[in-house]
Design an enzyme around this catalytic site. Sequence first.
Site, PDB file in Angstrom:
ATOM      1  N   TRP A  10     -10.561 -48.687  29.573  1.00 42.98           N
ATOM      2  CA  TRP A  10     -10.226 -47.419  30.228  1.00 42.98           C
ATOM      3  C   TRP A  10      -8.728 -47.140  30.233  1.00 42.98           C
ATOM      4  CZ3 TRP A  10     -13.565 -46.698  35.302  1.00 42.98           C
ATOM      5  CH2 TRP A  10     -14.927 -46.869  34.992  1.00 42.98           C
ATOM      6  N   LYS A  11      -7.926 -48.127  29.958  1.00 42.32           N
ATOM      7  CA  LYS A  11      -6.457 -48.002  30.021  1.00 42.32           C
ATOM      8  C   LYS A  11      -6.028 -47.471  31.402  1.00 42.32           C
ATOM      9  CE  LYS A  11      -6.504 -47.317  25.088  1.00 42.32           C
ATOM     10  NZ  LYS A  11      -5.784 -46.927  23.898  1.00 42.32           N
ATOM     11  N   HIS A  95      -3.373 -56.574  23.714  1.00 46.54           N
ATOM     12  CA  HIS A  95      -3.600 -55.203  23.231  1.00 46.54           C
ATOM     13  C   HIS A  95      -2.288 -54.650  22.655  1.00 46.54           C
ATOM     14  CE1 HIS A  95      -4.393 -50.907  23.207  1.00 46.54           C
ATOM     15  NE2 HIS A  95      -5.677 -51.235  23.189  1.00 46.54           N
ATOM     16  N   GLU A  97      -0.857 -51.916  22.912  1.00 47.89           N
ATOM     17  CA  GLU A  97      -0.004 -51.190  23.867  1.00 47.89           C
ATOM     18  C   GLU A  97       0.798 -52.162  24.729  1.00 47.89           C
ATOM     19  OE1 GLU A  97      -3.097 -48.657  25.417  1.00 47.89           O
ATOM     20  OE2 GLU A  97      -3.170 -47.678  23.467  1.00 47.89           O
ATOM     21  N   GLU A 167      -7.750 -54.388  15.814  1.00 51.73           N
ATOM     22  CA  GLU A 167      -7.406 -53.006  16.138  1.00 51.73           C
ATOM     23  C   GLU A 167      -6.174 -52.583  15.341  1.00 51.73           C
ATOM     24  OE1 GLU A 167      -9.051 -51.714  20.144  1.00 51.73           O
ATOM     25  OE2 GLU A 167      -7.178 -52.718  20.574  1.00 51.73           O
ATOM     26  N   GLY A 173      -6.134 -44.450  19.246  1.00 50.46           N
ATOM     27  CA  GLY A 173      -5.824 -43.196  19.926  1.00 50.46           C
ATOM     28  C   GLY A 173      -5.330 -42.095  19.014  1.00 50.46           C
ATOM     29  N   SER A 213     -10.222 -45.545  17.414  1.00 49.72           N
ATOM     30  CA  SER A 213     -10.883 -44.246  17.243  1.00 49.72           C
ATOM     31  C   SER A 213     -12.382 -44.347  16.946  1.00 49.72           C
ATOM     32  CB  SER A 213     -10.154 -43.420  16.176  1.00 49.72           C
ATOM     33  OG  SER A 213      -8.811 -43.184  16.571  1.00 49.72           O
ATOM     34  N   GLY A 234     -11.443 -47.052  23.216  1.00 47.57           N
ATOM     35  CA  GLY A 234     -10.500 -46.467  24.168  1.00 47.57           C
ATOM     36  C   GLY A 234     -10.964 -45.083  24.580  1.00 47.57           C
ATOM     37  N   GLY A 235     -10.433 -44.059  23.924  1.00 48.69           N
ATOM     38  CA  GLY A 235     -10.693 -42.665  24.315  1.00 48.69           C
ATOM     39  C   GLY A 235     -12.162 -42.334  24.556  1.00 48.69           C
TER      40      GLY A 235
HETATM   41  C1  PEP Z   1      -7.988 -49.207  22.243  1.00 49.77           C
HETATM   42  O1  PEP Z   1      -7.025 -48.836  22.894  1.00 49.77           O
HETATM   43  O2  PEP Z   1      -8.366 -50.389  22.332  1.00 49.77           O
HETATM   44  C2  PEP Z   1      -8.635 -48.237  21.377  1.00 49.77           C
HETATM   45  C3  PEP Z   1      -9.379 -48.691  20.423  1.00 49.77           C
HETATM   46  O3  PEP Z   1      -8.399 -46.904  21.618  1.00 49.77           O
HETATM   47  P1  PEP Z   1      -9.089 -45.646  20.882  1.00 49.77           P
HETATM   48  O4  PEP Z   1     -10.566 -45.916  20.820  1.00 49.77           O
HETATM   49  O5  PEP Z   1      -8.759 -44.472  21.728  1.00 49.77           O
HETATM   50  O6  PEP Z   1      -8.493 -45.570  19.514  1.00 49.77           O
END
Ligand code: PEP
Length: 250
Positions: A10-11, A95, A97, A167, A173, A213, A234-235
């Site tokens: 969920w970040k 992660h 980020e 990832e 994102g 994504s 994520g999103g």
């Molecule tokens: C994530 O942050 O782990 C991720 C995969 O984000 P998103 O699905 O939004 O690309």
Amino acid sequence: MRKKVIAGNWKMNNDLNESISLIKSIKENLVDRDNVKVIIAPPFTSLDRASQLISDANISLSAQNMCYEDSGAFTGAISASMLKSVGCEYVILGHSERRTLFGENNGDVNKKMKKAISSELTPIFCIGETLEERESGEMKNVIEKQVREGLDGISEAELSGAILAYEPVWAIGTGKVATPDQAQEVHAFIRNLLKELYSENLANNTVIQYGGSVKPENAAELIGQPDIDGALVGGACLKAESFVGIIKNA
Ligand code: PEP
């Protein structure tokens, strides 16, 4: 046979009330699938309530980060035992980020991995290259370094059961998803590295998720690849409909 694992990161989204609504909505729409494990990773402030709300569902709880220290003067940090005390079974570590925005390096991630494992939290260990690293031909070196240094000093027995998440940073994102072939190539590379560093048995049994994504529309083809064992989302995990859509298509 490896399980498929779908985890929603969920970040920094959803206060307590929003978290409660999202969990209720996921539970209402969730369909149990035999070989698919579902994990949610809400922000720290929602973990305790989330744990209560998912206690009657096939959903497990993860944190998004933790400190490698046990306790003490580490303002703003959260320990493994704190996470366990609110019902976490998993923790996302390394992660991109955390690496890019908060300066975490492979050594920090390694210390967190060791602390999570010794605390009986299952790590979801994230690795992945930037676009620049991919385009300069450094992708495999970067990933190998992340794996070797992130797992340094961790034995086969300790690593067993841990989850890896590939990832590509350029796909997180951004809406730019790796093609199934691009992702499969890196997943096979990582699995082979695990075989080299540990054993064929560990490599064959380790879940390696793809993240970047992922949406209901692309989940089936990605997760259908032989070395892709689910998704770190994520999103698309912020809406019950799309998160459950990914679970249905896994
Ligand atoms: C994530 O942050 O782990 C991720 C995969 O984000 P998103 O699905 O939004 O690309």
